[in-house]
Design a protein around this motif. Sequence first.
Motif, short mmCIF file in Angstrom:
data_model
loop_
_atom_site.label_atom_id
_atom_site.label_comp_id
_atom_site.label_asym_id
_atom_site.label_seq_id
_atom_site.Cartn_x
_atom_site.Cartn_y
_atom_site.Cartn_z
N LEU A 184 0.28 3.82 0.51
CA LEU A 184 1.64 3.55 0.95
C LEU A 184 1.92 4.32 2.22
O LEU A 184 1.36 5.40 2.46
N SER A 185 2.79 3.76 3.04
CA SER A 185 3.18 4.42 4.28
C SER A 185 4.14 5.56 3.97
O SER A 185 4.64 5.68 2.84
N PRO A 186 4.43 6.42 4.96
CA PRO A 186 5.41 7.49 4.71
C PRO A 186 6.78 6.97 4.26
O PRO A 186 7.53 7.69 3.60
N GLN A 187 7.07 5.72 4.62
CA GLN A 187 8.34 5.12 4.19
C GLN A 187 8.24 4.51 2.79
O GLN A 187 9.22 3.94 2.29
N GLY A 188 7.07 4.60 2.15
CA GLY A 188 6.89 4.05 0.82
C GLY A 188 6.57 2.58 0.80
O GLY A 188 6.69 1.93 -0.25
N LEU A 189 6.14 2.01 1.94
CA LEU A 189 5.81 0.60 2.02
C LEU A 189 4.30 0.41 1.91
O LEU A 189 3.53 1.28 2.32
N PRO A 190 3.83 -0.71 1.36
CA PRO A 190 2.39 -0.95 1.25
C PRO A 190 1.74 -1.07 2.61
O PRO A 190 2.29 -1.67 3.54
N ILE A 191 0.56 -0.48 2.74
CA ILE A 191 -0.16 -0.53 4.02
C ILE A 191 -0.92 -1.85 4.14
O ILE A 191 -1.14 -2.57 3.16
N ALA A 194 -2.79 -2.76 0.47
CA ALA A 194 -2.37 -2.30 -0.86
C ALA A 194 -1.10 -3.01 -1.27
O ALA A 194 -0.41 -3.62 -0.45
N ASP A 195 -0.81 -2.95 -2.59
CA ASP A 195 0.42 -3.58 -3.06
C ASP A 195 1.56 -2.57 -3.06
O ASP A 195 1.43 -1.47 -2.51
N SER A 196 2.66 -2.91 -3.69
CA SER A 196 3.85 -2.07 -3.63
C SER A 196 3.68 -0.74 -4.34
O SER A 196 4.46 0.19 -4.12
N LEU A 197 2.66 -0.63 -5.21
CA LEU A 197 2.41 0.62 -5.93
C LEU A 197 1.21 1.37 -5.37
O LEU A 197 0.77 2.37 -5.95
N GLY A 198 0.66 0.89 -4.27
CA GLY A 198 -0.48 1.56 -3.66
C GLY A 198 -1.81 1.20 -4.30
O GLY A 198 -2.79 1.92 -4.13
N SER A 242 5.02 -9.67 -4.13
CA SER A 242 5.15 -9.75 -2.67
C SER A 242 6.56 -10.15 -2.23
O SER A 242 6.84 -10.12 -1.02
N ILE A 243 7.43 -10.51 -3.15
CA ILE A 243 8.74 -11.05 -2.76
C ILE A 243 9.52 -10.06 -1.91
O ILE A 243 10.13 -10.43 -0.90
N VAL A 256 7.21 -6.99 5.62
CA VAL A 256 6.56 -5.82 6.22
C VAL A 256 5.06 -5.80 5.94
O VAL A 256 4.29 -5.17 6.65
N SER A 257 4.64 -6.50 4.88
CA SER A 257 3.21 -6.59 4.55
C SER A 257 2.90 -8.04 4.15
O SER A 257 2.81 -8.37 2.97
N PRO A 258 2.73 -8.92 5.14
CA PRO A 258 2.53 -10.35 4.84
C PRO A 258 1.26 -10.64 4.05
O PRO A 258 1.16 -11.67 3.40
#
Length: 315
Positions: free
Chosen positions: A76-83, A93-97, A268-269, A274-276
């Motif tokens: 996850l990025s520093p903002q908590g978003l999947p890389i 990665a998905d929303s939980l890393g 992914s919804i 931010v992570s297509p």
Amino acid sequence: MSLTDAATEAEHVPEQVAVVQGKGPWQLAWERLTRDRAAMVSLGVIAVIVLLAVLAPVFAAVTGHDPQEQFPSIGLSPQGLPIGPGSGFWLGADSLGRDLFVRLLYGARISLLVGLLSTLLATVFGVVVGMFAGFYGGWVDGVLARVLDVVLSFPYLLVAIVLVAALGAGVPLMIFVIAFFSFAAMARVVRGQTIAYREREFIEAARSLGAGKVRTMFVDVLPNLIAPVTVLATLLIPTSIVFEATLSFLGLGVDPRTPSWGAILADSIDFFRVSPGLLIFPAAMLLLTTLAFNLLGDGIRDALDPRSDRLHTRK
């Protein structure tokens, strides 16, 4: 030329006898199928997807990422978003890393397992019901035909939601639900084919020899149904896969923690902007798999049709 000279000359002539080898219908069908480029490419794509699904634990070991393992610090990025895709996470990665690539491979296992097993059950049950209805006729056909009409009239998704809500989500229940709503279409096709065959001469010959109805169905009628049943079963597999993905997308399929293409799409919804890749990769896998099975089914249908060889070679 004397007879002796002719015999002597014949001894020195090499024996070149043209041998005509007969080809069975399945051999001819295979030759037609191998000439269908779209079908062979689809078969190769399916083989690759199956191989990737089988080797999912190997890829998990190579990457060091278990499909359930979360990596919040590096996934996850520093903002908590999947890389996105990178050297550490091949598809991101998905929303939980969790590793998206590894989860897609394990999701292929679920989709293929549900698609193949539910189609197998639907085919076996549909063939038996369709043959009994078509061969016996009368009140047996009337009762079974009405049962098929009732099953086909059910709203599939609504009944699946009710059953899952009442009994709980899981792979076995999902396989049963998909098979239950798929067998009716198979049975209706088999019923029609059986009705067409039951008055043929070879059936009358079997009856005259004292063969019973059950033996006649499974020994004389069933071999003639293999071609249409094979085609329809091939086309039922992608339908079952899409049905499984739909239920998982709605949270009614497998356990949400279990990797599934539908569950990944649902995840992914909130993050596809931010992570297509969270949307593109599982959707591409689902599209590629269903398209490959559909094209293969079309190729098998054409290969089993004796007229297709003349149509393909016609100038």
